[in-house]
Scaffold this motif. Sequence first.
Motif, PDB file in Angstrom:
ATOM      1  N   SER A 141      -9.275  15.514  -9.619  1.00 22.03           N
ATOM      2  CA  SER A 141      -8.755  15.115  -8.435  1.00 22.03           C
ATOM      3  C   SER A 141      -7.267  14.728  -8.493  1.00 22.03           C
ATOM      4  O   SER A 141      -6.625  14.669  -7.667  1.00 22.03           O
ATOM      5  N   TYR A 142      -6.746  15.232  -9.585  1.00 21.40           N
ATOM      6  CA  TYR A 142      -5.360  14.930  -9.806  1.00 21.40           C
ATOM      7  C   TYR A 142      -4.669  13.568  -9.449  1.00 21.40           C
ATOM      8  O   TYR A 142      -3.829  13.363  -9.071  1.00 21.40           O
ATOM      9  N   GLN A 143      -5.667  12.698  -9.598  1.00 20.67           N
ATOM     10  CA  GLN A 143      -5.316  11.017  -9.233  1.00 20.67           C
ATOM     11  C   GLN A 143      -4.414  10.468 -10.596  1.00 20.67           C
ATOM     12  O   GLN A 143      -4.603  10.845 -11.729  1.00 20.67           O
ATOM     13  N   LEU A 144      -3.741   9.680 -10.363  1.00 20.97           N
ATOM     14  CA  LEU A 144      -2.893   8.864 -11.273  1.00 20.97           C
ATOM     15  C   LEU A 144      -3.485   7.453 -11.637  1.00 20.97           C
ATOM     16  O   LEU A 144      -3.967   6.866 -10.920  1.00 20.97           O
ATOM     17  N   THR A 145      -3.337   7.186 -12.991  1.00 22.23           N
ATOM     18  CA  THR A 145      -3.766   5.752 -13.455  1.00 22.23           C
ATOM     19  C   THR A 145      -2.472   5.512 -14.085  1.00 22.23           C
ATOM     20  O   THR A 145      -1.597   5.856 -14.889  1.00 22.23           O
ATOM     21  N   PHE A 146      -2.082   4.158 -13.636  1.00 22.95           N
ATOM     22  CA  PHE A 146      -0.775   3.604 -13.837  1.00 22.95           C
ATOM     23  C   PHE A 146      -0.880   2.548 -15.054  1.00 22.95           C
ATOM     24  O   PHE A 146      -2.003   1.862 -15.039  1.00 22.95           O
ATOM     25  N   GLY A 147       0.206   2.311 -15.808  1.00 22.41           N
ATOM     26  CA  GLY A 147       0.405   1.053 -16.516  1.00 22.41           C
ATOM     27  C   GLY A 147       0.874  -0.179 -15.530  1.00 22.41           C
ATOM     28  O   GLY A 147       0.977   0.269 -14.470  1.00 22.41           O
ATOM     29  N   LYS A 148       0.898  -1.341 -16.155  1.00 31.85           N
ATOM     30  CA  LYS A 148       1.322  -2.433 -15.331  1.00 31.85           C
ATOM     31  C   LYS A 148       2.751  -2.438 -15.020  1.00 31.85           C
ATOM     32  O   LYS A 148       3.378  -3.384 -14.270  1.00 31.85           O
ATOM     33  N   GLY A 149       3.472  -1.511 -15.828  1.00 30.62           N
ATOM     34  CA  GLY A 149       5.102  -1.526 -15.595  1.00 30.62           C
ATOM     35  C   GLY A 149       6.014  -2.322 -16.565  1.00 30.62           C
ATOM     36  O   GLY A 149       5.464  -3.401 -17.220  1.00 30.62           O
TER      37      GLY A 149
ATOM     38  N   TYR B  90       0.756  -1.031   0.009  1.00 28.73           N
ATOM     39  CA  TYR B  90      -0.040  -0.113  -0.176  1.00 28.73           C
ATOM     40  C   TYR B  90       0.799   1.196   0.110  1.00 28.73           C
ATOM     41  O   TYR B  90       1.782   1.438   0.796  1.00 28.73           O
ATOM     42  N   PHE B  91       0.678   2.119  -1.049  1.00 32.06           N
ATOM     43  CA  PHE B  91       1.120   3.443  -1.008  1.00 32.06           C
ATOM     44  C   PHE B  91       0.298   4.495  -0.832  1.00 32.06           C
ATOM     45  O   PHE B  91      -0.848   4.717  -1.283  1.00 32.06           O
ATOM     46  N   CYS B  92       0.921   5.626  -0.102  1.00 31.10           N
ATOM     47  CA  CYS B  92       0.204   6.988   0.339  1.00 31.10           C
ATOM     48  C   CYS B  92       1.059   7.914  -0.692  1.00 31.10           C
ATOM     49  O   CYS B  92       2.080   7.728  -0.734  1.00 31.10           O
ATOM     50  N   ALA B  93       0.175   8.946  -1.116  1.00 36.18           N
ATOM     51  CA  ALA B  93       0.683   9.955  -1.952  1.00 36.18           C
ATOM     52  C   ALA B  93       0.326  11.188  -1.407  1.00 36.18           C
ATOM     53  O   ALA B  93      -0.844  11.326  -1.172  1.00 36.18           O
ATOM     54  N   SER B  94       0.527  12.342  -1.627  1.00 38.60           N
ATOM     55  CA  SER B  94      -0.004  13.439  -1.452  1.00 38.60           C
ATOM     56  C   SER B  94       0.338  14.652  -2.541  1.00 38.60           C
ATOM     57  O   SER B  94       1.504  14.407  -3.107  1.00 38.60           O
ATOM     58  N   THR B  95      -0.204  15.755  -2.669  1.00 34.20           N
ATOM     59  CA  THR B  95       0.187  16.642  -3.879  1.00 34.20           C
ATOM     60  C   THR B  95      -0.561  18.064  -3.162  1.00 34.20           C
ATOM     61  O   THR B  95      -1.519  18.021  -2.563  1.00 34.20           O
ATOM     62  N   ARG B  96       0.339  19.221  -3.488  1.00 40.14           N
ATOM     63  CA  ARG B  96      -0.425  20.368  -2.956  1.00 40.14           C
ATOM     64  C   ARG B  96      -1.331  20.905  -3.920  1.00 40.14           C
ATOM     65  O   ARG B  96      -1.315  20.577  -5.001  1.00 40.14           O
ATOM     66  N   GLN B  97      -1.817  21.982  -3.770  1.00 41.66           N
ATOM     67  CA  GLN B  97      -2.740  22.590  -4.420  1.00 41.66           C
ATOM     68  C   GLN B  97      -2.582  23.322  -5.538  1.00 41.66           C
ATOM     69  O   GLN B  97      -3.232  23.514  -6.614  1.00 41.66           O
ATOM     70  N   VAL B  98      -1.171  23.982  -5.582  1.00 37.50           N
ATOM     71  CA  VAL B  98      -0.465  24.581  -6.573  1.00 37.50           C
ATOM     72  C   VAL B  98       0.273  23.299  -7.211  1.00 37.50           C
ATOM     73  O   VAL B  98       1.079  22.823  -6.569  1.00 37.50           O
ATOM     74  N   PHE B  99       0.253  23.322  -8.502  1.00 41.42           N
ATOM     75  CA  PHE B  99       1.083  22.294  -9.280  1.00 41.42           C
ATOM     76  C   PHE B  99       0.631  20.944  -8.730  1.00 41.42           C
ATOM     77  O   PHE B  99       1.472  19.917  -8.329  1.00 41.42           O
ATOM     78  N   GLN B 100      -0.398  20.629  -8.862  1.00 38.19           N
ATOM     79  CA  GLN B 100      -1.014  19.520  -8.307  1.00 38.19           C
ATOM     80  C   GLN B 100      -0.409  18.117  -8.897  1.00 38.19           C
ATOM     81  O   GLN B 100      -0.685  17.179  -8.304  1.00 38.19           O
ATOM     82  N   GLU B 101       0.151  18.494 -10.297  1.00 39.52           N
ATOM     83  CA  GLU B 101       0.452  17.146 -10.828  1.00 39.52           C
ATOM     84  C   GLU B 101       1.678  16.414 -10.305  1.00 39.52           C
ATOM     85  O   GLU B 101       1.965  15.205 -10.873  1.00 39.52           O
ATOM     86  N   THR B 102       2.304  16.981  -9.405  1.00 36.91           N
ATOM     87  CA  THR B 102       3.531  16.375  -8.719  1.00 36.91           C
ATOM     88  C   THR B 102       3.027  15.573  -7.522  1.00 36.91           C
ATOM     89  O   THR B 102       2.904  16.228  -6.545  1.00 36.91           O
ATOM     90  N   GLN B 103       3.062  14.308  -7.538  1.00 40.10           N
ATOM     91  CA  GLN B 103       2.841  13.491  -6.190  1.00 40.10           C
ATOM     92  C   GLN B 103       4.019  12.945  -5.497  1.00 40.10           C
ATOM     93  O   GLN B 103       4.836  12.664  -6.245  1.00 40.10           O
ATOM     94  N   TYR B 104       3.831  13.176  -4.320  1.00 41.04           N
ATOM     95  CA  TYR B 104       4.928  12.610  -3.684  1.00 41.04           C
ATOM     96  C   TYR B 104       4.595  11.269  -2.864  1.00 41.04           C
ATOM     97  O   TYR B 104       3.382  11.195  -2.205  1.00 41.04           O
ATOM     98  N   PHE B 105       5.217  10.199  -2.945  1.00 40.68           N
ATOM     99  CA  PHE B 105       4.917   9.064  -2.568  1.00 40.68           C
ATOM    100  C   PHE B 105       5.432   8.722  -1.072  1.00 40.68           C
ATOM    101  O   PHE B 105       6.863   9.073  -1.089  1.00 40.68           O
TER     102      PHE B 105
END
Lengths: 113, 115
Positions: free
Chosen positions: B100-108, A89-104
């Motif tokens: 929602s800025y969620q990611l959809t991943f490939g299988k790798g 299980y992985f958690c990630a977060s992203t900020r409100q500005v430049f939301q496209e960068t997720q930190y895992f």
Amino acid sequence: NAGVTQTPKFRVLKTGQSMTLLCAQDMNHEYMYWYRQDPGMGLRLIHYSVGEGTTAKGEVPDGYNVSRLKKQNFLLGLESAAPSQTSVYFCASTRQVFQETQYFGPGTRLLVL
Amino acid sequence: AQTVTQSQPEMSVQEAETVTLSCTYDTSESNYYLFWYKQPPSRQMILVIRQEAYKQQNATENRFSVNFQKAAKSFSLKISDSQLGDTAMYFCAFMAVPGSYQLTFGKGTKLSVIP
């Protein structure tokens, strides 16, 4: 600045037991996510939150519940664990500005027997 | 809904050589980002490179570059001068924006760099 942390790192459960995975971030991020990773499947979104007190379902939400009572924490709960929930299980977060960068976070390995 | 397809489950490359990992995606969204993530044996997810769909210029980050073909919905990753530390799983990912800025991943794709 620890970034995104996850607790615990590894856990073994018996079928039917419950547990909570904790994700914490110290970057003041608005958006948080829980993913699961299974062999050959890539990462799939379980639930996510776009702000404190809000949650929404992702691609594979069944069997899980989440809560975001504090902005910095996102909890993932398993009420009655099943072997099919054995995963990383992985958690990630992203900020409100430049939301496209997720930190895992580093991931939590869960084994359900 | 978006789908991301990585057709190469495993690849190998000789050290110092160049390798290209393939990714295709399907979406009806007009605005989106594409990503390549690296996952070494430590399991940490590391962002390698990012491409904004509205930009025609291909993104580059040191030895990593992409070939983004928007009409073909293709997003391949080229690794030049491969190093042993590049050995990892590589995931292609899609993010529609805004939302929602969620990611959809490939299988790798599992990449092995051979000394």
